[in-house]
Scaffold this active site. Structure first.
Site, PDB file in Angstrom:
ATOM      1  N   TYR A   1       3.372   9.258 -11.677  1.00 37.29           N
ATOM      2  CA  TYR A   1       2.487   8.533 -10.754  1.00 37.29           C
ATOM      3  C   TYR A   1       1.647   7.510 -11.520  1.00 37.29           C
ATOM      4  O   TYR A   1       1.585   6.339 -11.153  1.00 37.29           O
ATOM      5  CB  TYR A   1       1.582   9.520 -10.009  1.00 37.29           C
ATOM      6  CG  TYR A   1       0.613   8.868  -9.026  1.00 37.29           C
ATOM      7  CD1 TYR A   1       1.069   8.384  -7.810  1.00 37.29           C
ATOM      8  CD2 TYR A   1      -0.743   8.737  -9.333  1.00 37.29           C
ATOM      9  CE1 TYR A   1       0.189   7.783  -6.913  1.00 37.29           C
ATOM     10  CE2 TYR A   1      -1.626   8.143  -8.444  1.00 37.29           C
ATOM     11  CZ  TYR A   1      -1.155   7.669  -7.233  1.00 37.29           C
ATOM     12  OH  TYR A   1      -2.021   7.072  -6.345  1.00 37.29           O
TER      13      TYR A   1
ATOM     14  N   ASN B   1       0.813  -1.224   0.000  1.00 35.62           N
ATOM     15  CA  ASN B   1       0.000   0.000   0.000  1.00 35.62           C
ATOM     16  C   ASN B   1       0.846   1.273   0.000  1.00 35.62           C
ATOM     17  O   ASN B   1       0.402   2.298  -0.520  1.00 35.62           O
ATOM     18  CB  ASN B   1      -0.902  -0.019   1.247  1.00 35.62           C
ATOM     19  CG  ASN B   1      -1.521   1.325   1.538  1.00 35.62           C
ATOM     20  OD1 ASN B   1      -2.464   1.746   0.870  1.00 35.62           O
ATOM     21  ND2 ASN B   1      -0.980   2.042   2.531  1.00 35.62           N
TER      22      ASN B   1
ATOM     23  N   ILE C   1      -9.927   9.262  -2.701  1.00 38.06           N
ATOM     24  CA  ILE C   1     -10.137   8.857  -1.315  1.00 38.06           C
ATOM     25  C   ILE C   1      -9.683   9.996  -0.394  1.00 38.06           C
ATOM     26  O   ILE C   1      -8.630  10.613  -0.640  1.00 38.06           O
ATOM     27  CB  ILE C   1      -9.333   7.562  -0.995  1.00 38.06           C
ATOM     28  CG1 ILE C   1      -9.594   6.464  -2.055  1.00 38.06           C
ATOM     29  CG2 ILE C   1      -9.648   7.053   0.414  1.00 38.06           C
ATOM     30  CD1 ILE C   1     -11.022   5.999  -2.189  1.00 38.06           C
TER      31      ILE C   1
ATOM     32  N   ALA D   1       2.168   6.147 -14.415  1.00 36.89           N
ATOM     33  CA  ALA D   1       2.998   5.060 -14.964  1.00 36.89           C
ATOM     34  C   ALA D   1       3.379   4.073 -13.866  1.00 36.89           C
ATOM     35  O   ALA D   1       3.372   2.852 -14.077  1.00 36.89           O
ATOM     36  CB  ALA D   1       4.249   5.639 -15.624  1.00 36.89           C
TER      37      ALA D   1
HETATM   38  P1  NAP Z   1      -1.210   8.846   2.497  1.00 37.67           P
HETATM   39  O1  NAP Z   1      -2.310   9.242   3.362  1.00 37.67           O
HETATM   40  O2  NAP Z   1      -0.292   9.871   1.928  1.00 37.67           O
HETATM   41  O3  NAP Z   1      -0.322   7.742   3.269  1.00 37.67           O
HETATM   42  C1  NAP Z   1       0.773   7.200   2.631  1.00 37.67           C
HETATM   43  C2  NAP Z   1       1.348   6.108   3.493  1.00 37.67           C
HETATM   44  O4  NAP Z   1       2.464   5.537   2.786  1.00 37.67           O
HETATM   45  C3  NAP Z   1       1.861   6.620   4.817  1.00 37.67           C
HETATM   46  O5  NAP Z   1       1.593   5.667   5.815  1.00 37.67           O
HETATM   47  C4  NAP Z   1       3.367   6.735   4.568  1.00 37.67           C
HETATM   48  O6  NAP Z   1       4.124   6.495   5.739  1.00 37.67           O
HETATM   49  C5  NAP Z   1       3.595   5.592   3.628  1.00 37.67           C
HETATM   50  N1  NAP Z   1       4.820   5.743   2.859  1.00 37.67           N
HETATM   51  C6  NAP Z   1       5.126   6.705   1.955  1.00 37.67           C
HETATM   52  N2  NAP Z   1       6.363   6.488   1.474  1.00 37.67           N
HETATM   53  C7  NAP Z   1       6.833   5.385   2.091  1.00 37.67           C
HETATM   54  C8  NAP Z   1       8.044   4.669   2.019  1.00 37.67           C
HETATM   55  N3  NAP Z   1       9.030   5.056   1.213  1.00 37.67           N
HETATM   56  N4  NAP Z   1       8.198   3.576   2.796  1.00 37.67           N
HETATM   57  C9  NAP Z   1       7.209   3.166   3.619  1.00 37.67           C
HETATM   58  N5  NAP Z   1       6.046   3.807   3.741  1.00 37.67           N
HETATM   59  C10 NAP Z   1       5.861   4.906   2.980  1.00 37.67           C
HETATM   60  O7  NAP Z   1      -1.724   8.039   1.226  1.00 37.67           O
HETATM   61  P2  NAP Z   1      -3.050   7.148   0.995  1.00 37.67           P
HETATM   62  O8  NAP Z   1      -4.030   8.025   0.319  1.00 37.67           O
HETATM   63  O9  NAP Z   1      -3.416   6.420   2.216  1.00 37.67           O
HETATM   64  O10 NAP Z   1      -2.478   6.164  -0.115  1.00 37.67           O
HETATM   65  C11 NAP Z   1      -2.200   4.799   0.123  1.00 37.67           C
HETATM   66  C12 NAP Z   1      -2.030   4.118  -1.236  1.00 37.67           C
HETATM   67  O11 NAP Z   1      -3.243   4.266  -1.976  1.00 37.67           O
HETATM   68  C13 NAP Z   1      -0.912   4.729  -2.081  1.00 37.67           C
HETATM   69  O12 NAP Z   1      -0.239   3.716  -2.773  1.00 37.67           O
HETATM   70  C14 NAP Z   1      -1.684   5.612  -3.055  1.00 37.67           C
HETATM   71  O13 NAP Z   1      -0.985   5.804  -4.257  1.00 37.67           O
HETATM   72  C15 NAP Z   1      -2.943   4.799  -3.247  1.00 37.67           C
HETATM   73  N6  NAP Z   1      -4.086   5.590  -3.727  1.00 37.67           N
HETATM   74  C16 NAP Z   1      -4.584   6.626  -3.005  1.00 37.67           C
HETATM   75  C17 NAP Z   1      -5.644   7.361  -3.505  1.00 37.67           C
HETATM   76  C18 NAP Z   1      -6.246   8.524  -2.781  1.00 37.67           C
HETATM   77  O14 NAP Z   1      -7.106   9.219  -3.370  1.00 37.67           O
HETATM   78  N7  NAP Z   1      -5.879   8.798  -1.534  1.00 37.67           N
HETATM   79  C19 NAP Z   1      -6.204   7.015  -4.749  1.00 37.67           C
HETATM   80  C20 NAP Z   1      -5.663   5.963  -5.458  1.00 37.67           C
HETATM   81  C21 NAP Z   1      -4.603   5.244  -4.936  1.00 37.67           C
HETATM   82  P3  NAP Z   1       4.925   7.645   6.569  1.00 37.67           P
HETATM   83  O15 NAP Z   1       3.950   8.744   6.846  1.00 37.67           O
HETATM   84  O16 NAP Z   1       5.375   6.901   7.784  1.00 37.67           O
HETATM   85  O17 NAP Z   1       6.065   8.086   5.707  1.00 37.67           O
END
Ligand code: NAP
Length: 244
Positions: free
Chosen positions: A152, A87, A185, A154
């Site tokens: 992103y 994730n 989200i 890609a």
């Molecule tokens: P978020 O709120 O920004 O949280 C991102 C999480 O990833 C945090 O726990 C962060 O941990 C962790 N992270 C970032 N870089 C990291 C690394 N190098 N190593 C380990 N952990 C890392 O994002 P989210 O919205 O929950 O997104 C989660 C996933 O869903 C992502 O892959 C994102 O691309 C995908 N997604 C999100 C959305 C959306 O609309 N939110 C839509 C489509 C897909 P730390 O804070 O500890 O660094």
């Protein structure tokens, strides 16, 4: 069969909601984080009320040796991992011509190599055990492409190819590999977007709302469950109908 799940990037957002769902369903949970140590710790304390083991483990998923060390520690503390949720991810908006080599490399290091690192670290046990569930979190932009997010989009498309190929390779070992493509989200990842833009995105969504981290956590739980035992190599869109 032991029920230990590793969720990468579980300190916040979707990963955090997934950690809560797994704990409620009786799994021991390894909460991976990179920078948000305090948030990860607080989550572990909160989830311990479900009577399962929940522990935080720091590692930058882009760093292969850090990931291997983390998995070694998890196996010692919580047991072998039977479910992996890839994730952890980063996002960034920039015109294609402004994407530097460094930005491109970091995007792929976290979003794609991170999944490679974590999967390779847990797969030997899954193969040995003839059981495993791998769930990759892609994005609807990995399917349709987002303007000003070429790197992103890609990277998220790469996760879809990763999912399909690995599903074919590991099916005989009793391992399923699936992908979720979330829509918009409400997490910190979208925190920089103005109210107007969030409203526009909501209006473009047939179900006329922004998704919650719990919407995605439910789909992750389904793919991890025995109810999904004949599903592999699939991309499940959880986006309110944004991409149809
Ligand atoms: P978020 O709120 O920004 O949280 C991102 C999480 O990833 C945090 O726990 C962060 O941990 C962790 N992270 C970032 N870089 C990291 C690394 N190098 N190593 C380990 N952990 C890392 O994002 P989210 O919205 O929950 O997104 C989660 C996933 O869903 C992502 O892959 C994102 O691309 C995908 N997604 C999100 C959305 C959306 O609309 N939110 C839509 C489509 C897909 P730390 O804070 O500890 O660094």
């Amino acid at each position: 069969m032991n029920k230990t799940v590793l969720i990468t990037g579980a300190s916040r957002g979707i990963g955090r909601a997934a950690a809560a769902a797994f704990a409620q369903n009786g799994y021991d949970v390894a909460v991976n984080y990179n920078k948000s140590a305090e948030a990860a710790e607080t989550l572990c304390t909160e989830l311990s009320r479900y009577g399962v083991k929940v522990k935080s483990f720091s590692a930058d998923v882009a760093d292969k040796s850090a990931v291997n060390e983390m998995v070694r520690k998890i196996e010692g503390d919580l047991g072998k991992i039977s479910v992996l949720v890839n994730n952890a991810g980063i996002a960034e908006q920039a015109l294609f011509s402004d994407i530097t080599e460094e930005m491109w490399d970091r995007m792929f290091a976290v979003n794609v190599k991170g999944a490679y690192n974590c999967t390779q670290a847990v797969l030997p046990h899954m193969i040995h055990n003839k059981y495993g569930r791998i769930i990759n979190i892609s994005s609807m932009w990995g399917i349709s492409g987002a303007s000003c997010e070429v790197h992103y989009s890609a990277s998220k498309a790469a996760l879809i190819g990763f999912t399909k190929a690995l599903a074919k390779e590991t099916g005989l070992s009793g391992i399923t590999v699936n992908c979720i493509a979330p829509g918009v989200i409400a997490t910190e990842m979208n925190g920089h977007l103005s109210e107007e833009i969030m409203d526009e995105l909501k209006n473009e969504t047939p179900l006329n709302r922004i998704g919650t981290p719990e919407d995605i956590a439910e789909a992750i739980m389904f793919l991890a469950s025995d109810k999904a035992s004949f599903i592999t190599g699939q991309v499940l869109s959880v986006d309110g109908g944004f991409i149809v």
